[in-house]
Scaffold this active site. Structure first.
Site, PDB file in Angstrom:
ATOM      1  N   ASP A   1     -10.405   3.821   1.369  1.00 22.00           N
ATOM      2  CA  ASP A   1     -10.823   3.359   2.701  1.00 22.00           C
ATOM      3  C   ASP A   1     -11.609   4.437   3.451  1.00 22.00           C
ATOM      4  O   ASP A   1     -12.648   4.145   4.054  1.00 22.00           O
ATOM      5  CB  ASP A   1      -9.591   2.981   3.547  1.00 22.00           C
ATOM      6  CG  ASP A   1      -9.117   1.557   3.269  1.00 22.00           C
ATOM      7  OD1 ASP A   1      -9.905   0.745   2.768  1.00 22.00           O
ATOM      8  OD2 ASP A   1      -7.936   1.267   3.561  1.00 22.00           O
TER       9      ASP A   1
ATOM     10  N   LYS B   1       0.797  -1.233   0.000  1.00 18.26           N
ATOM     11  CA  LYS B   1       0.000   0.000   0.000  1.00 18.26           C
ATOM     12  C   LYS B   1       0.834   1.290   0.000  1.00 18.26           C
ATOM     13  O   LYS B   1       0.400   2.309  -0.510  1.00 18.26           O
ATOM     14  CB  LYS B   1      -0.949   0.013   1.206  1.00 18.26           C
ATOM     15  CG  LYS B   1      -2.140  -0.906   1.037  1.00 18.26           C
ATOM     16  CD  LYS B   1      -3.055  -0.752   2.235  1.00 18.26           C
ATOM     17  CE  LYS B   1      -4.371  -1.453   2.008  1.00 18.26           C
ATOM     18  NZ  LYS B   1      -5.338  -1.155   3.072  1.00 18.26           N
TER      19      LYS B   1
HETATM   20  N1  LIG Z   1     -13.641  -3.180   5.761  1.00 18.91           N
HETATM   21  C1  LIG Z   1     -12.685  -2.734   4.990  1.00 18.91           C
HETATM   22  O1  LIG Z   1     -12.918  -2.247   3.868  1.00 18.91           O
HETATM   23  C2  LIG Z   1     -11.262  -2.745   5.505  1.00 18.91           C
HETATM   24  C3  LIG Z   1     -10.270  -1.966   4.880  1.00 18.91           C
HETATM   25  C4  LIG Z   1      -8.962  -2.003   5.389  1.00 18.91           C
HETATM   26  C5  LIG Z   1      -8.673  -2.812   6.483  1.00 18.91           C
HETATM   27  N2  LIG Z   1      -9.661  -3.545   7.053  1.00 18.91           N
HETATM   28  C6  LIG Z   1      -9.365  -4.394   8.233  1.00 18.91           C
HETATM   29  O2  LIG Z   1      -8.851  -3.574   9.259  1.00 18.91           O
HETATM   30  C7  LIG Z   1      -7.988  -4.319  10.107  1.00 18.91           C
HETATM   31  C8  LIG Z   1      -6.645  -3.569  10.303  1.00 18.91           C
HETATM   32  O3  LIG Z   1      -5.981  -3.465   9.048  1.00 18.91           O
HETATM   33  P1  LIG Z   1      -4.699  -2.507   8.870  1.00 18.91           P
HETATM   34  O4  LIG Z   1      -4.376  -2.530   7.435  1.00 18.91           O
HETATM   35  O5  LIG Z   1      -4.918  -1.194   9.553  1.00 18.91           O
HETATM   36  O6  LIG Z   1      -3.595  -3.320   9.683  1.00 18.91           O
HETATM   37  P2  LIG Z   1      -2.262  -2.713  10.361  1.00 18.91           P
HETATM   38  O7  LIG Z   1      -1.789  -1.529   9.610  1.00 18.91           O
HETATM   39  O8  LIG Z   1      -1.364  -3.875  10.543  1.00 18.91           O
HETATM   40  O9  LIG Z   1      -2.751  -2.192  11.811  1.00 18.91           O
HETATM   41  C9  LIG Z   1      -3.168  -3.113  12.779  1.00 18.91           C
HETATM   42  C10 LIG Z   1      -3.776  -2.378  13.974  1.00 18.91           C
HETATM   43  O10 LIG Z   1      -4.225  -3.365  14.900  1.00 18.91           O
HETATM   44  C11 LIG Z   1      -3.533  -3.204  16.144  1.00 18.91           C
HETATM   45  N3  LIG Z   1      -3.259  -4.527  16.725  1.00 18.91           N
HETATM   46  C12 LIG Z   1      -2.830  -5.628  16.063  1.00 18.91           C
HETATM   47  N4  LIG Z   1      -2.666  -6.643  16.923  1.00 18.91           N
HETATM   48  C13 LIG Z   1      -2.993  -6.167  18.156  1.00 18.91           C
HETATM   49  C14 LIG Z   1      -3.031  -6.736  19.460  1.00 18.91           C
HETATM   50  N5  LIG Z   1      -2.677  -8.014  19.684  1.00 18.91           N
HETATM   51  N6  LIG Z   1      -3.430  -5.958  20.507  1.00 18.91           N
HETATM   52  C15 LIG Z   1      -3.777  -4.659  20.287  1.00 18.91           C
HETATM   53  N7  LIG Z   1      -3.768  -4.059  19.071  1.00 18.91           N
HETATM   54  C16 LIG Z   1      -3.373  -4.812  18.022  1.00 18.91           C
HETATM   55  C17 LIG Z   1      -2.259  -2.479  15.786  1.00 18.91           C
HETATM   56  O11 LIG Z   1      -1.754  -1.850  16.938  1.00 18.91           O
HETATM   57  P3  LIG Z   1      -0.166  -1.428  17.033  1.00 18.91           P
HETATM   58  O12 LIG Z   1      -0.049  -0.172  16.220  1.00 18.91           O
HETATM   59  O13 LIG Z   1       0.071  -1.254  18.471  1.00 18.91           O
HETATM   60  O14 LIG Z   1       0.600  -2.584  16.404  1.00 18.91           O
HETATM   61  C18 LIG Z   1      -2.786  -1.490  14.722  1.00 18.91           C
HETATM   62  O15 LIG Z   1      -3.483  -0.425  15.320  1.00 18.91           O
HETATM   63  C19 LIG Z   1      -7.825  -5.687   9.417  1.00 18.91           C
HETATM   64  O16 LIG Z   1      -8.730  -6.581  10.021  1.00 18.91           O
HETATM   65  C20 LIG Z   1      -8.266  -5.419   7.990  1.00 18.91           C
HETATM   66  O17 LIG Z   1      -8.770  -6.560   7.345  1.00 18.91           O
HETATM   67  C21 LIG Z   1     -10.943  -3.531   6.601  1.00 18.91           C
END
Ligand SMILES: NC(=O)c1ccc[n+]([C@@H]2O[C@H](COP(=O)([O-])OP(=O)(O)OC[C@H]3O[C@@H](n4cnc5c(N)ncnc54)[C@H](OP(=O)(O)O)[C@@H]3O)[C@@H](O)[C@H]2O)c1
Length: 262
Positions: free
Chosen positions: A109, A72
């Site tokens: 998004d 991304k």
């Molecule tokens: N519906 C949609 O259209 C859409 C679009 C995009 C993403 N999503 C979903 O959104 C979610 C996040 O995606 P992303 O791209 O933002 O991922 P990312 O950049 O890897 O961010 C992950 C987030 O989750 C937190 N996290 C992960 N493991 C954790 C844990 N064990 N305890 C507490 N916090 C934790 C991280 O906190 P830290 O910063 O502390 O690591 C960070 O805030 C995914 O499920 C993805 O599928 C959905």
């Protein structure tokens, strides 16, 4: 599904590829609206991204491609232009290929998220919002919420420095919005949004405590699978309204359809 020389071709670039479901959802969506569009996932390793993007530029029946983990941010250097939204968020999730072969990166998004709330009759303007998560998707939702005119946005994240940095970036763009970072009681908010990946696995802990959140409040979880996360199930039990990640994804399909129709 019949793919012919008249079909508009799209790709989704990812690594790993096994978990990618967006292409199936996008194909089903375009079939349902009768558009002749076909989407294929492409497994692209980070080191090959530049070469793949350069090749797609030459493919005249390709109208665009989705970009997901881990491309991304890195894809930006291979594009001709990115929208102001993508620049603000610092990531691209959809690239439009123009008829001239120019590649324009966008991030859908934020708009997809806000549209999904509005479509479910959840007001955003002047509301108090608690967002948990400050990763890639969290950056998009935070900017989207500020753009949509929330009164107050509090960002909570495991890595608190990331929450502070995101809050500062949002305030810099939207000085009229009250944005803060840190822990807060969910019951004090109109809208609670989970943007962390906690909830994808059945044994994940809840991303935050929503004790006291009830009717009158909305809990949005952007996780697509499962459709009803544990957080949403608890919110439903407590009488709150809920919105799942599928609506955000669906709203993005509509945006993609509009972009490729242009
Ligand atoms: N519906 C949609 O259209 C859409 C679009 C995009 C993403 N999503 C979903 O959104 C979610 C996040 O995606 P992303 O791209 O933002 O991922 P990312 O950049 O890897 O961010 C992950 C987030 O989750 C937190 N996290 C992960 N493991 C954790 C844990 N064990 N305890 C507490 N916090 C934790 C991280 O906190 P830290 O910063 O502390 O690591 C960070 O805030 C995914 O499920 C993805 O599928 C959905």
């Amino acid at each position: 599904m019949e793919i012919t020389g008249k079909s508009k071709i799209m790709f989704v670039l990812a690594d790993p590829i096994d978990h990618v479901r967006a292409s199936a959802v996008i194909n089903a969506y375009f079939r349902s609206i009768g558009d002749d569009v076909a989407v294929s996932p492409l497994h692209v390793l980070p080191g090959d991204l530049g070469a793949v993007v350069a090749s797609i530029r030459l493919m005249r029946n390709v109208f665009g491609f989705g970009v997901t983990i881990p491309h991304k941010t890195r894809v930006i250097e291979h594009l001709d232009e990115i929208t102001s939204t993508a620049r603000m968020i610092g990531a691209v999730n959809f690239v439009k290929r123009t008829a001239e072969g120019r590649l324009v990166g966008d991030n859908l998004d934020a708009r997809g998220f806000i549209e999904s709330l509005l479509e479910c009759d959840v007001a955003v303007r002047n509301r108090k919002v608690l967002q948990v998560g400050a990763g890639g998707a969290g950056r998009a939702t935070a900017f989207g919420l500020a753009e949509a005119g929330v009164a107050e946005l509090t960002i909570m994240n495991r890595d608190e420095e990331k929450a502070r940095a995101l809050a500062a970036a949002v305030v810099a763009q939207y000085p009229a919005t009250k944005v803060s970072a840190g822990r807060a009681e969910a019951r004090a908010f109109d809208l609670i949004v989970n943007t962390t990946s906690l909830g994808m696995k059945a044994d994940d802990p809840l991303p935050l405590d929503i004790e006291g959140v009830g009717p009158g409040a909305t809990v949005s979880d952007i996780i697509v699978n499962p459709a009803v996360t544990r957080l949403m199930a608890k919110a439903i039990e407590q009488g709150a309204k809920t919105i799942g990640g599928k609506s955000m994804l669906d709203a993005q399909m509509v945006l993609v359809a509009r972009l490729i129709a242009r």
